[in-house]
Design a protein around this motif. Structure first.
Motif, PDB file in Angstrom:
ATOM      1  N   ILE A  78       0.828  -1.165  -0.058  1.00 55.07           N
ATOM      2  CA  ILE A  78       0.023   0.204  -0.127  1.00 55.07           C
ATOM      3  C   ILE A  78       0.955   1.269   0.048  1.00 55.07           C
ATOM      4  O   ILE A  78       0.437   2.354  -0.427  1.00 55.07           O
ATOM      5  N   GLY A  79       2.205   1.086   0.288  1.00 55.95           N
ATOM      6  CA  GLY A  79       2.980   2.414   0.642  1.00 55.95           C
ATOM      7  C   GLY A  79       2.618   3.259   1.676  1.00 55.95           C
ATOM      8  O   GLY A  79       1.810   3.094   2.329  1.00 55.95           O
ATOM      9  N   ASP A  80       3.553   4.234   1.580  1.00 53.35           N
ATOM     10  CA  ASP A  80       3.314   5.336   2.939  1.00 53.35           C
ATOM     11  C   ASP A  80       2.970   6.607   2.089  1.00 53.35           C
ATOM     12  O   ASP A  80       2.964   7.546   2.992  1.00 53.35           O
ATOM     13  N   ASP A  81       2.420   6.690   1.014  1.00 51.93           N
ATOM     14  CA  ASP A  81       1.908   7.964   0.622  1.00 51.93           C
ATOM     15  C   ASP A  81       0.508   8.022   0.790  1.00 51.93           C
ATOM     16  O   ASP A  81      -0.373   7.264   0.523  1.00 51.93           O
ATOM     17  N   ARG A  82      -0.015   9.311   1.576  1.00 47.67           N
ATOM     18  CA  ARG A  82      -1.082   9.590   1.867  1.00 47.67           C
ATOM     19  C   ARG A  82      -2.042   9.743   0.977  1.00 47.67           C
ATOM     20  O   ARG A  82      -3.459   9.688   1.209  1.00 47.67           O
ATOM     21  N   THR A  83      -1.615  10.161   0.065  1.00 49.10           N
ATOM     22  CA  THR A  83      -2.532  10.865  -1.346  1.00 49.10           C
ATOM     23  C   THR A  83      -2.717   9.905  -2.161  1.00 49.10           C
ATOM     24  O   THR A  83      -3.410  10.108  -3.172  1.00 49.10           O
ATOM     25  N   ARG A  84      -2.211   8.466  -2.084  1.00 46.06           N
ATOM     26  CA  ARG A  84      -2.226   7.276  -3.109  1.00 46.06           C
ATOM     27  C   ARG A  84      -3.617   7.047  -3.144  1.00 46.06           C
ATOM     28  O   ARG A  84      -4.093   6.799  -4.333  1.00 46.06           O
ATOM     29  N   PHE A  85      -4.446   6.952  -2.051  1.00 41.34           N
ATOM     30  CA  PHE A  85      -5.703   6.393  -2.054  1.00 41.34           C
ATOM     31  C   PHE A  85      -6.763   7.410  -1.465  1.00 41.34           C
ATOM     32  O   PHE A  85      -6.375   7.946  -0.476  1.00 41.34           O
ATOM     33  N   ALA A  86      -7.652   7.783  -2.326  1.00 42.96           N
ATOM     34  CA  ALA A  86      -8.729   8.896  -2.127  1.00 42.96           C
ATOM     35  C   ALA A  86      -9.398   8.436  -0.698  1.00 42.96           C
ATOM     36  O   ALA A  86      -9.753   9.483  -0.052  1.00 42.96           O
ATOM     37  N   ASN A  87     -10.095   7.436  -0.515  1.00 41.94           N
ATOM     38  CA  ASN A  87     -10.792   7.191   0.683  1.00 41.94           C
ATOM     39  C   ASN A  87     -10.606   5.615   0.568  1.00 41.94           C
ATOM     40  O   ASN A  87      -9.824   5.086   0.037  1.00 41.94           O
ATOM     41  N   ALA A  88     -11.201   5.156   1.794  1.00 38.50           N
ATOM     42  CA  ALA A  88     -11.102   3.526   2.346  1.00 38.50           C
ATOM     43  C   ALA A  88     -11.614   3.029   1.262  1.00 38.50           C
ATOM     44  O   ALA A  88     -10.914   1.446   0.956  1.00 38.50           O
ATOM     45  N   GLY A  89     -12.531   3.038   0.490  1.00 39.78           N
ATOM     46  CA  GLY A  89     -13.134   2.256  -0.738  1.00 39.78           C
ATOM     47  C   GLY A  89     -12.189   1.722  -1.725  1.00 39.78           C
ATOM     48  O   GLY A  89     -12.097   0.947  -2.217  1.00 39.78           O
ATOM     49  N   SER A  90     -11.244   3.106  -1.979  1.00 42.18           N
ATOM     50  CA  SER A  90     -10.146   2.793  -3.026  1.00 42.18           C
ATOM     51  C   SER A  90      -9.279   1.800  -2.526  1.00 42.18           C
ATOM     52  O   SER A  90      -8.753   0.854  -3.451  1.00 42.18           O
ATOM     53  N   LEU A  91      -8.918   1.877  -1.104  1.00 44.63           N
ATOM     54  CA  LEU A  91      -8.009   0.923  -0.761  1.00 44.63           C
ATOM     55  C   LEU A  91      -8.481  -0.612  -0.918  1.00 44.63           C
ATOM     56  O   LEU A  91      -7.856  -1.622  -0.979  1.00 44.63           O
ATOM     57  N   LYS A  92      -9.881  -0.538  -0.398  1.00 47.19           N
ATOM     58  CA  LYS A  92     -10.451  -1.932  -0.420  1.00 47.19           C
ATOM     59  C   LYS A  92     -10.507  -2.375  -1.950  1.00 47.19           C
ATOM     60  O   LYS A  92     -10.273  -3.623  -2.021  1.00 47.19           O
ATOM     61  N   ALA A  93     -10.767  -1.642  -2.792  1.00 49.27           N
ATOM     62  CA  ALA A  93     -10.941  -2.104  -4.242  1.00 49.27           C
ATOM     63  C   ALA A  93      -9.415  -2.540  -4.538  1.00 49.27           C
ATOM     64  O   ALA A  93      -9.388  -3.475  -5.295  1.00 49.27           O
TER      65      ALA A  93
END
Length: 325
Positions: A191-206
């Protein structure tokens, strides 16, 4: 149209081994690709295991119930001292105890030596003496390769653990039940350590493949598991969810509820992993750690604002047991 797939010469040269019969089998037509060699830590499912089954079944019976199988230090130590079943049958109880101590065993040495002595003394079919000696030399050669692979894996584990502990996100990830150094390092690496990589939790889940996909057409509507995903992150997610069942009462309760609702084991684990990914996103964004609830088990939980549920739907099932403090 039928397509025939053949291995390239470079692949054949890489996959061939001097200890094997010089005959290259074509790739499996069922899967349309070559079969890969299993990892040495997969319970001893390696080339030497197939060979030991032919002339050394006693060593397989001796470590059939061991966690690491033939890759354990005890098994490798005994194979180095007795590469043939005839030599293993000559091992005394005192010699077995010495080998177990050399392998690093501390407890239950006498009982384990007695058990191994009984297994090696059983009646098994033997090859001819010269054939058995030749297979013993081949086993010793394969054992040296296995020792090198296990040593490299131990060194890599140590390096990964050290690098992971030095990362600032390590305390947050390690605070989740079911995540240790290696699994946590895999999650952080994917997932990395860039906080702007995923806009929301749904993006990370996908991205992790834990969020389901809805297929709707006319009156038909199906909810299916996601196929396009990060396979490495999805693989460690199942391990994470499985281990958390014995580490967190809330995780176990959520899993049991999903099973009671009709989900299969894998689907319930994926749903639990989906919840964890949402909470991990929230904790990483705010720099909070996962901690057990401070209120009594039977006391009523505080109401959750609707906007918080909309922003972090992962809190719906496990918020009663955990808070991000």
């Amino acid at each position: 149209m039928r397509v025939s797939i053949r291995p390239q010469r470079s692949q054949v040269a890489f996959c061939s081994r001097a200890t094997h019969v010089p005959q290259i089998r074509p790739p499996s037509r069922r899967h349309g690709r070559e079969r890969t060699r299993p990892h040495p830590e997969h319970g001893g499912r390696t080339t030497d295991r197939s060979q030991l089954r032919e002339f050394y079944p006693s060593i397989l019976d001796a470590f059939a119930s061991h966690k690491h199988g033939l890759c354990s230090r005890e098994a490798r130590s005994i194979l180095a001292a007795a590469p043939t079943p005839t030599s293993a049958a000559k091992l005394t109880r005192r010699r077995l105890q010495s080998l177990l101590r050399q392998a690093g065993r501390i407890r239950g040495i006498q009982a384990e030596a007695e058990r191994l002595h009984e297994v090696f003394k059983r009646d098994y079919l033997h090859q001819l003496p010269q054939v058995e000696a030749a297979l013993g030399h081949q086993t010793s050669a394969l054992l040296r390769q296995l020792n090198t692979a296990c040593d490299n894996a131990d060194q890599l584990e140590e390096a990964v653990t050290q690098a992971f502990e030095e990362h600032p996100d390590a305390p947050v990830i390690r605070s989740f039940p079911g995540l240790a150094a290696l699994t946590g390092a895999r999650v952080l690496a994917e997932i990395g350590d860039d906080r702007t990589r995923f806009a929301n939790a749904g993006s990370l889940k996908a991205y992790a493949g834990s969020a389901p996909v809805t297929r709707a057409s006319g009156k038909s509507c199906k909810v299916m598991s996601r196929k396009v995903k990060n396979q490495r992150l999805a693989a460690v997610g199942y391990v994470w969810a499985f281990v958390s069942l014995t580490r967190s009462p809330g995780a176990r309760g959520h899993y049991d509820r999903r099973r009671a609702a009709g989900d299969r084991h894998v689907a319930a684990q994926r749903n639990l992993f989906n919840r964890f990914m949402g909470m991990l996103f929230h904790c990483l964004q705010n720099g909070h750690t996962y901690a057990a609830a401070k209120s009594p088990p039977h006391s009523p939980q505080p109401a959750i604002p609707q906007r918080q549920l909309d922003a972090y739907p992962c809190f719906g099932g496990l918020y009663a047991e955990v808070v991000c403090s």
